[in-house]
Design a protein around this motif. Sequence first.
Motif, short mmCIF file in Angstrom:
data_model
loop_
_atom_site.label_atom_id
_atom_site.label_comp_id
_atom_site.label_asym_id
_atom_site.label_seq_id
_atom_site.Cartn_x
_atom_site.Cartn_y
_atom_site.Cartn_z
N TRP A 135 79.12 118.31 -6.86
CA TRP A 135 77.98 117.42 -6.62
C TRP A 135 76.74 118.24 -6.27
O TRP A 135 75.65 118.04 -6.80
N LEU A 136 76.95 119.22 -5.38
CA LEU A 136 75.83 120.05 -4.94
C LEU A 136 75.32 120.95 -6.06
O LEU A 136 74.12 121.21 -6.16
N LEU A 137 76.24 121.39 -6.92
CA LEU A 137 75.85 122.21 -8.07
C LEU A 137 74.86 121.43 -8.94
O LEU A 137 73.83 121.96 -9.37
N THR A 138 75.17 120.16 -9.18
CA THR A 138 74.26 119.32 -9.97
C THR A 138 72.92 119.19 -9.26
O THR A 138 71.86 119.28 -9.89
N ALA A 139 72.96 118.99 -7.93
CA ALA A 139 71.71 118.82 -7.18
C ALA A 139 70.85 120.08 -7.26
O ALA A 139 69.62 120.00 -7.40
N LEU A 140 71.49 121.25 -7.16
CA LEU A 140 70.74 122.51 -7.22
C LEU A 140 70.11 122.68 -8.59
O LEU A 140 68.97 123.12 -8.72
N THR A 141 70.87 122.31 -9.61
CA THR A 141 70.36 122.43 -10.98
C THR A 141 69.21 121.46 -11.20
O THR A 141 68.16 121.84 -11.74
N GLU A 142 69.39 120.23 -10.75
CA GLU A 142 68.33 119.23 -10.94
C GLU A 142 67.08 119.56 -10.13
O GLU A 142 65.97 119.18 -10.50
N ALA A 143 67.25 120.29 -9.04
CA ALA A 143 66.08 120.71 -8.25
C ALA A 143 65.21 121.67 -9.06
O ALA A 143 64.02 121.83 -8.76
N GLY A 144 65.80 122.32 -10.06
CA GLY A 144 65.05 123.27 -10.88
C GLY A 144 65.43 124.71 -10.61
O GLY A 144 64.81 125.64 -11.12
N LEU A 145 66.48 124.90 -9.80
CA LEU A 145 66.95 126.26 -9.53
C LEU A 145 67.66 126.83 -10.76
O LEU A 145 68.12 126.07 -11.62
N LYS A 190 75.93 118.76 5.86
CA LYS A 190 75.42 118.33 4.54
C LYS A 190 73.96 117.92 4.62
O LYS A 190 73.15 118.29 3.77
N GLY A 191 73.61 117.13 5.64
CA GLY A 191 72.23 116.68 5.75
C GLY A 191 71.28 117.85 5.93
O GLY A 191 70.20 117.89 5.33
N GLN A 192 71.71 118.81 6.72
CA GLN A 192 70.81 119.94 7.01
C GLN A 192 70.66 120.90 5.83
O GLN A 192 69.59 121.44 5.60
N VAL A 193 71.72 121.12 5.10
CA VAL A 193 71.58 122.03 3.95
C VAL A 193 70.78 121.33 2.84
O VAL A 193 69.98 121.96 2.14
N TYR A 194 70.96 120.02 2.75
CA TYR A 194 70.26 119.29 1.68
C TYR A 194 68.75 119.27 1.89
O TYR A 194 67.98 119.15 0.93
N VAL A 195 68.33 119.41 3.16
CA VAL A 195 66.91 119.53 3.48
C VAL A 195 66.25 120.60 2.59
O VAL A 195 65.18 120.39 2.01
N HIS A 196 66.91 121.74 2.48
CA HIS A 196 66.30 122.86 1.74
C HIS A 196 66.37 122.65 0.23
O HIS A 196 65.48 123.08 -0.50
N VAL A 197 67.43 121.98 -0.21
CA VAL A 197 67.51 121.67 -1.65
C VAL A 197 66.31 120.80 -2.03
O VAL A 197 65.65 121.01 -3.05
N LYS A 198 66.00 119.84 -1.17
CA LYS A 198 64.89 118.93 -1.47
C LYS A 198 63.54 119.61 -1.30
O LYS A 198 62.58 119.28 -2.00
N ALA A 199 63.43 120.55 -0.36
CA ALA A 199 62.17 121.29 -0.20
C ALA A 199 61.87 122.10 -1.46
O ALA A 199 60.74 122.12 -1.97
N VAL A 200 62.91 122.75 -1.97
CA VAL A 200 62.73 123.55 -3.19
C VAL A 200 62.42 122.63 -4.37
O VAL A 200 61.53 122.91 -5.18
N ALA A 201 63.13 121.50 -4.44
CA ALA A 201 62.85 120.54 -5.51
C ALA A 201 61.40 120.06 -5.44
O ALA A 201 60.74 119.91 -6.47
N ALA A 202 60.90 119.86 -4.22
CA ALA A 202 59.52 119.37 -4.07
C ALA A 202 58.53 120.35 -4.70
O ALA A 202 57.56 119.93 -5.34
N TYR A 203 58.77 121.64 -4.55
CA TYR A 203 57.89 122.63 -5.21
C TYR A 203 58.07 122.64 -6.71
O TYR A 203 57.12 122.57 -7.48
N LEU A 204 59.34 122.75 -7.13
CA LEU A 204 59.58 122.96 -8.57
C LEU A 204 59.23 121.72 -9.38
O LEU A 204 58.83 121.83 -10.54
N GLN A 205 59.37 120.53 -8.77
CA GLN A 205 59.04 119.29 -9.49
C GLN A 205 57.54 119.00 -9.51
O GLN A 205 57.08 118.16 -10.26
N THR A 206 56.76 119.65 -8.64
CA THR A 206 55.31 119.41 -8.62
C THR A 206 54.56 120.61 -9.18
O THR A 206 53.92 120.51 -10.22
N ASN A 207 54.69 121.78 -8.53
CA ASN A 207 53.95 122.98 -8.96
C ASN A 207 54.64 123.72 -10.09
O ASN A 207 54.04 124.61 -10.69
#
Length: 456
Positions: A44-54, A122-139
């Motif tokens: 599940w997390l692998l998909t999330a990391l990929t979708e974040a743009g990593l 899980k909640g705390q590690v996902y914070v960073h996945v979403k922070a990275v996604a926020a950059y890659l999905q905007t900038n």
Amino acid sequence: MQTPLHFAQTNQERHLQELIEFLRIPSISTQPECSADTRAAANWLLTALTEAGLENARLIETQRHPLLYADWLHAGADAPTVLIYGHYDVQPADPLELWTTPPFAPDVRDNYLYARGASDDKGQVYVHVKAVAAYLQTNGRLPINVKFIIEGEEESGGESLAAFIPRHKDLLAADIAVVSDTAILGPEQPAIVYGLRGICYLFLDITGPEHDLHSGSFGGGINNPLNVLGHIIAKLKDEEGHILIPGFYDRVRPLSAAERALLNQLPLNEAEWLAQTGAPAAWGEPEYTLVERLGARPTLDIHGIIGGYTGNGGKTVLPAAVHAKISMRLVPDQDPEEIHAAFAAYVQAIAPPSVTVTVSGGHGAKASITDYTIPAMQAAAAAYTESFGKEPVFMREGGSIPVVGLFQNHLGVETVLMGFGLHDDRIHSPNERFYLPNYYRGIETSIRFLQKYGNV
Ligand code: BES
Ligand code: ZN
């Protein structure tokens, strides 16, 4: 164009729903019957990391649960690299009957998200996945290079990652590591942890007769392993909490006057702290303050005893064998292997010849301590200040995160413990929860940290 911060603020509901999905997967690493679910959480997390743009997102197989790796390394050769660590495994949920809602059916009540793993981790590690996604999905880019390494065995020893780190120093090379797996001081009072205790976890087995014996026929003539266990436990520490194992304190680095002063400035309200435990009174070494005892002094605790008849009604038996699970929390510069040996030698010395005692490991980790004046700590402090509207305090924490010492020793990398949990999140206990406003502020803090650390 949307900024990363704006992205985080406008997607809060989606970020909540995603975390709920992640929390539904019972990834209890210590229970073999959960190994398929533990792998499902990794996927599940692998998909999330990929979708974040990593990029380069992949599972790394181990003897037990897979590691996860992903990176984004296009910020330029001069830009620093941050290594973000977390764990996707969780503690067992027992005792199940004490949960208000089931541990793997996440439920939101009063701004808290209740589920096993919500805060740890899980909640705390996902914070960073979403922070990275926020950059890659905007900038479409990050201000610095980022690597993720996420494990699935933190709650059960972490052997696979411990073996992986020394063999993959290049893959994991970084300027700083960031770990969100700790608590802050209060919902509105951010904190950066600069010291963690280590641990020496072990098993004590005591055997007596070859099989259970009738306590009338044999009692008084054959020693009872359960009684012996009681005697041994009573000799491990005194009633004030001083550990009686010879040599135990030999390597404890004395607390400097300056550090004692800093620790004792912490705005910890003892009465509120006690109330959250439900215990009738605080306890511990009288020569140390509560804050010192909680983070800067070693401890010894029994976590479980298996032995004798525990079913309904009575049964008069001398049990053949009993077992105890014991850990000692360590401080700098205690060595887990030396402590293990000192424990075993002492227990053998005090055990009577009428039983056989065996001490086996367990796992161990050294305590860690990080200089809180380094630039990454200051960048983190500035990020918290903007997100929470309040400067963080620097404190030591009593729990253990073995990877911090491993990063220090094998990679030469220091860690910023950028926690977003609270001490009453009930981690490892029924009704674990995560305070949702700090989940969202955590994402913003991570976004700001990546920006600020890129500029130092
Ligand atoms: N997240 C915790 C560590 C922690 C506990 C941080 C309390 C802050 C407050 C971590 O997942 C954990 O529980 N670690 C174990 C490590 C052990 C099994 C080696 C611990 O401390 O018991
Ligand atoms: Zn944790």
